[in-house]
Design a protein around this motif. Structure first.
Motif, PDB file in Angstrom:
ATOM      1  N   ARG A 186       9.023  33.114  40.657  1.00 43.14           N
ATOM      2  CA  ARG A 186      10.189  32.770  39.827  1.00 43.14           C
ATOM      3  C   ARG A 186       9.844  33.016  38.367  1.00 43.14           C
ATOM      4  NH1 ARG A 186       9.880  27.443  42.595  1.00 43.14           N
ATOM      5  NH2 ARG A 186      10.982  27.657  44.568  1.00 43.14           N
ATOM      6  N   PRO A 187      10.863  33.291  37.539  1.00 42.66           N
ATOM      7  CA  PRO A 187      10.582  33.435  36.104  1.00 42.66           C
ATOM      8  C   PRO A 187      10.043  32.117  35.549  1.00 42.66           C
ATOM      9  CG  PRO A 187      12.900  33.957  36.604  1.00 42.66           C
ATOM     10  CD  PRO A 187      12.297  33.433  37.859  1.00 42.66           C
ATOM     11  N   ALA A 188       9.202  32.189  34.500  1.00 40.27           N
ATOM     12  CA  ALA A 188       8.606  30.983  33.927  1.00 40.27           C
ATOM     13  C   ALA A 188       9.705  30.027  33.443  1.00 40.27           C
ATOM     14  CB  ALA A 188       7.674  31.371  32.785  1.00 40.27           C
ATOM     15  N   VAL A 189      10.710  30.559  32.767  1.00 37.07           N
ATOM     16  CA  VAL A 189      11.869  29.761  32.353  1.00 37.07           C
ATOM     17  C   VAL A 189      13.009  30.140  33.299  1.00 37.07           C
ATOM     18  CG1 VAL A 189      13.493  29.285  30.479  1.00 37.07           C
ATOM     19  CG2 VAL A 189      11.104  29.881  29.955  1.00 37.07           C
ATOM     20  N   PRO A 190      13.536  29.159  34.044  1.00 37.53           N
ATOM     21  CA  PRO A 190      14.551  29.514  35.041  1.00 37.53           C
ATOM     22  C   PRO A 190      15.701  30.312  34.423  1.00 37.53           C
ATOM     23  CG  PRO A 190      13.922  27.204  35.251  1.00 37.53           C
ATOM     24  CD  PRO A 190      13.227  27.730  34.029  1.00 37.53           C
TER      25      PRO A 190
END
Ligand code: AMP
Length: 215
Positions: A143-147
């Motif tokens: 998943r991306p570090a910041v959703p």
């Protein structure tokens, strides 16, 4: 140096190809990406490709061979090509041998990413990418570090491939077993096949691929 990445959909060919592009300046020749570009153009041919791809069917050999033959003549391929998704049939493999010989481009290895087929469905149906830069993600594994924000470019729109649904994935796996896996003996006869465990962590696969390239 030119290599072929072989393995069923979801084995990690595209992921490893992108790493090699970044690390070694090689060129990724993904026939799937080329076809998606033609599809996105909205042309009549693109629409026909789209219908075949959504069924998980293969595009006719003649078209694929012409596409790769022309692409290999572009100057960037001198840096080394990574064939990702080509060849997929015996006819394509034979045509590629002829093409590489004619263009004096030697093949270093055919790297087969081996995988457990049952886990492929989950791998593929969970994947998506940034709509702007194409960076790849996965609902569960990456998943991306910041959703909701792309790690690479900060964009906030993502996309999924229309053929990454369970029914089409199962058809694509069947097509791989029927048409593509049988080309492995063609390369075994040339002593080119190297197997890498595609179920390992991405960095481990990367290390194994690097060892083959540097051998
Ligand atoms: P990929 O991105 O490699 O999973 O390819 C997506 C779809 O494009 C496949 O399911 C096929 O419909 C089509 N395709 C890609 N490469 C080839 C090829 N070498 N020969 C025939 N069809 C292809």
């Amino acid at each position: 140096m030119n290599i072929i990445l072989l393995g069923p959909p979801g084995a990690g060919k595209g992921t490893q190809a992108k790493i090699l592009v970044a690390e070694r300046g090689m060129v990724q020749l993904s026939t799937g990406d080329m076809l998606r570009e033609v599809r996105a153009s909205g042309s009549e041919l693109g629409q026909r490709f789209g219908e075949m791809m959504d069924r998980g069917d293969l595009i006719p050999d003649g078209m694929m061979i012409e596409m790769i033959d022309a692409r290999l003549d572009e100057p960037d391929c001198k840096n080394g090509a990574i064939f990702d998704g080509f060849p997929r049939t015996n006819a394509q493999a034979i045509a590629l041998d002829e093409m590489l010989q004619r263009k004096s481009l030697p093949l270093k290895a055919v790297i087969e990413l081996t995988v457990d087929e049952e886990s492929l469905v989950g791998r593929i149906t969970g994947r998506y990418s940034c709509a702007k830069c194409g960076a790849g993600y996965h609902e569960q594994f990456q998943r991306p570090a910041v959703p909701g924000v792309c790690d690479t470019c900060g964009h906030q729109d993502f996309k999924r491939r229309p053929d990454d649904n369970e029914a089409t994935v199962r058809d694509r796996l069947e097509v791989y077993r029927r048409d593509t896996a049988p080309i492995i003996p063609h390369y075994e006869a040339q002593g080119l096949v190297q197997r890498v465990d595609g179920m390992a962590e991405i960095t481990e696969v990367e290390g194994a691929v690097a060892a083959i390239l540097d051998a």
